[in-house]
Design an enzyme around this catalytic site. Structure first.
Site, short mmCIF file in Angstrom:
data_model
loop_
_atom_site.label_atom_id
_atom_site.label_comp_id
_atom_site.label_asym_id
_atom_site.label_seq_id
_atom_site.Cartn_x
_atom_site.Cartn_y
_atom_site.Cartn_z
N ASP A 1 -7.29 -19.62 129.61
CA ASP A 1 -7.44 -19.75 131.06
C ASP A 1 -6.31 -19.02 131.78
O ASP A 1 -6.54 -18.20 132.69
CB ASP A 1 -7.40 -21.22 131.47
CG ASP A 1 -8.76 -21.87 131.47
OD1 ASP A 1 -9.67 -21.33 132.11
OD2 ASP A 1 -8.91 -22.93 130.83
N ILE A 2 -5.08 -19.33 131.39
CA ILE A 2 -3.93 -18.75 132.07
C ILE A 2 -3.89 -17.24 131.87
O ILE A 2 -3.61 -16.47 132.80
CB ILE A 2 -2.63 -19.41 131.57
CG1 ILE A 2 -2.61 -20.88 132.03
CG2 ILE A 2 -1.40 -18.69 132.11
CD1 ILE A 2 -1.51 -21.71 131.40
#
Length: 395
Positions: free
Chosen positions: A168-169
């Site tokens: 995600d990051i």
């Protein structure tokens, strides 16, 4: 003056990948308008425990420097408001499942009619095309599919995920980079464009040298636990006190220093260990030998001796250690910001230190719909019109 002053971002994202992208843009001056579902908002507002007061700690960690506007895109009036905002905006970021924005009538081609120069970034699990495009995606699923979990964990143990939602990051960081690249190109030729970011693509790109090993050997690299696949010793060891510490011997020059620091100069010229290539081949004997030696003293003493000899080494900190570490504090990586219901909230700091246009923590993570009236007033709507929108569930 901040680096992104004058840039307006319409943020239709939730969970982590999209909000991390817009967090990065907001931290350095962009006016980020976070558009949320009335009544519930971003999914992460309910993710907990832990909660701080009534606020989700998860939400608070990634939504500073944003203003919250609620819009119900099932209502035509809400879509009208959004397109009116687009006229004076630079960037749209969304992370709905592919096809959802088209069903709202707010896809890139439609939005571009309101502002031909818009930079429109879509973040999804698998991208806007391909056989998996409609599959739902969360970080753990993506860590598995991307191969990351196959190279993480103990050799004899189970596959492990990274301790943060790295896919995600990572996708959020790629998206922020892409947005800035597109804005720079727009400065040169005056045209916006569409950006398609896939969490899977983002993680595959991060495989770097592990992918290189696969390409070289034509076999998947294996899990090595705390060790490095091509450097030895480059791993964690346990001291006498049960605490772990890391050592990174990245060259034969460092190997010489390492042997001197740990008082094992007999190993320096041993033909089985004299160069990194043979140390890798003899990992199975060298690593246990060193581990046994390190059990004779506490971890902090080993770290001090290694650092005194300019050998890269350090403790394995928990987060209490991290946020009391003098270097972390000196670099202002722990900050605090006032909040309307919590007095103040702690935040991680800003990792990019500009000399002329530093970022900052200028706005608390917003309450749901906190900026409805101010944003809609700026668009020219009266108090009566705004109240009518509330009654009709537009906002």
């Amino acid at each position: 003056m901040k680096a992104l002053d004058g840039i307006r971002v319409l943020d239709l994202t939730r969970a982590l990948a999209g909000p991390f992208c817009t967090l990065m843009l907001g931290d350095y001056g962009a006016d980020v308008i976070k558009i949320e579902i009335p009544g519930t908002g971003d999914d992460t507002r309910q993710w907990g425990p832990p909660f701080i007061g009534e606020e989700s700690a998860y939400f608070l960690s990634i939504n500073r420097n944003k203003r919250s506007l609620t819009l119900n895109f099932k209502e035509e009036k809400a879509r009208e408001i959004f397109l009116k905002l687009v006229e004076d905006s630079d960037v749209v970021v969304e992370n709905f499942t592919p096809g959802v924005m088209s069903r709202f009538g707010l896809d890139y081609e439609t939005v571009k009619k309101s502002n031909p120069n818009i930079v429109y970034c879509s973040i999804s699990g698998f991208g806007q095309n391909g056989p998996y495009q409609s599959r739902p995606a969360y970080d753990q699923i993506m860590q598995g599919i991307s191969g990351l979990m196959s190279i993480t964990g103990h050799p004899e143990g189970e596959p492990e995920k990274i301790g943060i939602a790295v896919t995600d990051i990572g996708a959020g960081m790629w998206a922020a980079f892409a947005v800035m690249s597109a804005l720079y190109r727009r400065e040169q030729d005056g045209e916006g464009q569409y950006i398609d970011i896939s969490m899977l693509d983002a993680q595959v790109a991060w495989l770097t040298y592990q992918a290189g090993y696969y390409f070289a050997y034509d076999r998947p690299p294996q899990r090595l636990g705390k060790a490095h696949p091509t450097l030895v010793p480059y791993q964690a060891f346990m001291g006498q006190d049960g605490k772990y510490f890391n050592v990174a011997v990245g060259s034969d020059r460092l190997w010489d220093r390492f042997c001197q620091a740990v008082k094992r100069e007999d190993l320096k010229d041993n033909p089985d260990y004299a160069s990194n290539g043979v140390r890798v081949e003899n990992r199975a004997t060298l690593s246990p030998l060193l581990q046994e030696h390190f059990l004779t003293r506490p971890a902090d003493e080993w770290v001090a001796d290694l650092q005194a000899n300019n050998v890269p080494a350090g403790p394995i900190n928990d987060l209490a250690d991290v946020f009391s570490d003098p270097q972390v504090l000196h670099r202002e990586m722990l900050l605090e910001i006032p909040h309307p219901t919590l007095e103040s909230v702690k935040q991680t700091g800003l990792p990019i230190k500009f000399s002329r246009t530093p970022g900052g923590l200028d706005q608390h993570p917003p309450l749901l719909g906190e900026h409805n009236h101010s944003i809609l007033h700026d668009l020219g709507y009266s108090d009566a019109e705004i109240e009518d929108m509330v009654v009709k569930s537009v906002i």
